[in-house]
Design a protein around this motif. Structure first.
Motif, PDB file in Angstrom:
ATOM      1  N   UNK A 123       1.011  -1.161  -0.051  1.00 53.78           N
ATOM      2  CA  UNK A 123       0.182   0.237   0.039  1.00 53.78           C
ATOM      3  C   UNK A 123       0.936   1.242  -0.114  1.00 53.78           C
ATOM      4  N   UNK A 124       0.171   2.163  -0.414  1.00 54.14           N
ATOM      5  CA  UNK A 124       1.047   3.745  -0.176  1.00 54.14           C
ATOM      6  C   UNK A 124       0.272   4.550   0.747  1.00 54.14           C
ATOM      7  N   UNK A 125       1.099   5.674   1.211  1.00 53.77           N
ATOM      8  CA  UNK A 125       0.216   6.626   2.100  1.00 53.77           C
ATOM      9  C   UNK A 125      -0.895   7.189   1.596  1.00 53.77           C
ATOM     10  N   UNK A 126      -0.981   7.404   0.324  1.00 50.68           N
ATOM     11  CA  UNK A 126      -2.066   7.800  -0.515  1.00 50.68           C
ATOM     12  C   UNK A 126      -3.402   6.792  -0.187  1.00 50.68           C
ATOM     13  N   UNK A 127      -3.064   5.663  -0.464  1.00 47.22           N
ATOM     14  CA  UNK A 127      -4.038   4.541  -0.120  1.00 47.22           C
ATOM     15  C   UNK A 127      -4.558   4.826   1.434  1.00 47.22           C
ATOM     16  N   UNK A 128      -3.535   5.100   2.217  1.00 48.70           N
ATOM     17  CA  UNK A 128      -3.881   5.221   3.512  1.00 48.70           C
ATOM     18  C   UNK A 128      -4.837   6.341   3.761  1.00 48.70           C
ATOM     19  N   UNK A 129      -4.542   7.514   3.158  1.00 46.85           N
ATOM     20  CA  UNK A 129      -5.431   8.647   3.288  1.00 46.85           C
ATOM     21  C   UNK A 129      -6.790   8.353   2.587  1.00 46.85           C
ATOM     22  N   UNK A 130      -6.948   7.648   1.666  1.00 47.43           N
ATOM     23  CA  UNK A 130      -8.280   7.274   1.021  1.00 47.43           C
ATOM     24  C   UNK A 130      -9.115   6.398   2.000  1.00 47.43           C
ATOM     25  N   UNK A 131      -8.504   5.642   2.458  1.00 46.00           N
ATOM     26  CA  UNK A 131      -9.267   4.610   3.669  1.00 46.00           C
ATOM     27  C   UNK A 131      -9.587   5.637   4.737  1.00 46.00           C
ATOM     28  N   UNK A 132      -9.012   6.954   5.060  1.00 42.74           N
ATOM     29  CA  UNK A 132      -9.646   7.560   6.033  1.00 42.74           C
ATOM     30  C   UNK A 132     -10.775   8.667   5.436  1.00 42.74           C
ATOM     31  N   UNK A 133     -10.636   8.914   4.294  1.00 43.20           N
ATOM     32  CA  UNK A 133     -11.743   9.676   3.624  1.00 43.20           C
ATOM     33  C   UNK A 133     -13.117   8.642   3.604  1.00 43.20           C
ATOM     34  N   UNK A 134     -13.029   7.402   3.472  1.00 39.46           N
ATOM     35  CA  UNK A 134     -14.009   6.501   3.286  1.00 39.46           C
ATOM     36  C   UNK A 134     -14.696   6.353   4.544  1.00 39.46           C
ATOM     37  N   UNK A 135     -13.669   6.550   5.710  1.00 38.43           N
ATOM     38  CA  UNK A 135     -14.496   6.336   7.098  1.00 38.43           C
ATOM     39  C   UNK A 135     -14.980   7.364   7.588  1.00 38.43           C
ATOM     40  N   UNK A 136     -14.329   8.756   7.422  1.00 38.41           N
ATOM     41  CA  UNK A 136     -14.781   9.803   8.076  1.00 38.41           C
ATOM     42  C   UNK A 136     -15.209  10.954   7.369  1.00 38.41           C
ATOM     43  N   UNK A 137     -15.447  10.685   5.859  1.00 37.75           N
ATOM     44  CA  UNK A 137     -15.939  11.668   4.995  1.00 37.75           C
ATOM     45  C   UNK A 137     -14.687  12.454   4.337  1.00 37.75           C
ATOM     46  N   UNK A 138     -15.020  13.000   3.137  1.00 36.88           N
ATOM     47  CA  UNK A 138     -14.035  13.667   2.371  1.00 36.88           C
ATOM     48  C   UNK A 138     -13.904  15.274   2.819  1.00 36.88           C
ATOM     49  N   UNK A 139     -12.822  15.897   2.932  1.00 36.16           N
ATOM     50  CA  UNK A 139     -12.445  17.244   3.191  1.00 36.16           C
ATOM     51  C   UNK A 139     -11.739  17.777   2.228  1.00 36.16           C
TER      52      UNK A 139
END
Length: 296
Positions: A123-139
């Motif tokens: 995985x990449x750090x970009x993938x990690x950020x995408x998982x956060x958006x999926x969980x907490x919403x997009x900012x």
């Protein structure tokens, strides 16, 4: 990225990435979620606040500057909290309690550690950020400024936002403060979106659920006071029902009217978030600052 391209993170995106990883590390060290503390500056993203609400760790925002964040975290540490993270959107981070100040060396080490662990899992750090958006919403955010070398004009802009104009321009409040004798006439919409929260640290005013209350109110002494201290410089924050948050303030070092604008879309609808951000950004210039008329 996997295709060989580079992804440049914003300061707020890095803040969310660090927060999620700090939470992982704290849990692996058996730190109770309720005893983990994270803070960011009040002009930084509300994504950290959402993460705290979902995960259960302690969150607070502070005035801009690491002295405020460090003092807040040190006070929380004295109350038995574990220092997790403090950050500001202008790319400044404080992780753990080794250095109670902005510390890029520790931040770099933690980022590299996270990137290595993710790489080992493909995985990449970009993938990690995408998982956060999926969980907490997009900012998504748009932080910028207007150059205004004339201090009189700068004051006039904020006075207009705070007290309105002689001729009605947009729908405004009518908050009569009986103890000061002034009438606060803040805009009740920004770009057509209802204002739900107002905080003005220049005159010492704060109100939640603005759109659920009468537009005309009498405010008695001791009511609607902000948690933060009042300042001689201008600083006003609005939140809107579409997930928008706008803070406008004067710069302490440059002839600039700075603004920090963010929109959250809880369903991760990025097209809608981008549209709302653009609408509100245009409204800042046209409805609040009057940038065209004042040639800013």
């Amino acid at each position: 990225q996997r295709d060989g391209s580079w992804l440049m993170f914003t300061g707020d995106q890095l803040g969310a990435i660090f927060a999620a990883y700090v939470l992982e590390m704290a849990r692996s060290a058996r730190v109770p979620d309720a005893k983990l503390a994270m803070v960011n500056s009040t002009v930084s993203s509300r994504m950290l606040e959402t993460m705290a609400r979902v995960e259960g760790f302690y969150y607070a925002d502070t005035l801009t500057g690491f002295k405020w964040m460090a003092n807040e975290l040190e006070a929380l540490q004295n109350q038995g909290y574990f220092i997790g993270l403090g950050y500001e959107e202008a790319i400044g981070y404080m992780i753990h309690d080794h250095v109670l100040d902005k510390d890029g060396v520790t931040a770099l080490a933690v980022f590299v550690q996270l990137a290595a662990r993710l790489h080992a899992k493909g995985q990449t750090v970009g993938d990690y950020l995408e998982s956060l958006y999926a969980k907490y919403g997009y900012y998504t955010s748009a932080n910028s400024y207007f150059l205004c070398p004339d201090p009189v004009k700068m004051d006039q802009i904020f006075l207009r936002i705070r007290y309105g104009t002689a001729e009605p321009d947009i729908e405004r409040s009518e908050y009569r403060r009986t103890h000061t004798g002034d009438v606060l006439r803040y805009p009740l919409t920004i770009g057509g979106f209802p204002v739900s929260y107002i905080r003005d640290l220049t005159v010492g005013f704060e109100m939640r659920d603005v759109d659920k209350q009468a537009a005309s109110l009498d405010i008695a002494e001791g009511e609607c006071l902000p948690q933060f201290p009042v300042s001689s410089s201008h600083m006003i924050t609005f939140e809107t029902r579409n997930g928008g948050r706008l803070t406008m303030r004067t710069s302490g070092t440059e002839p600039k009217l700075k603004y920090y604008l963010e929109v959250r879309n809880s369903s991760n609808d990025r097209t809608k978030a981008a549209q709302d951000l653009n609408t509100m950004s245009q409204a800042v210039a046209a409805e609040l600052v009057h940038a065209k008329e004042d040639r800013l």
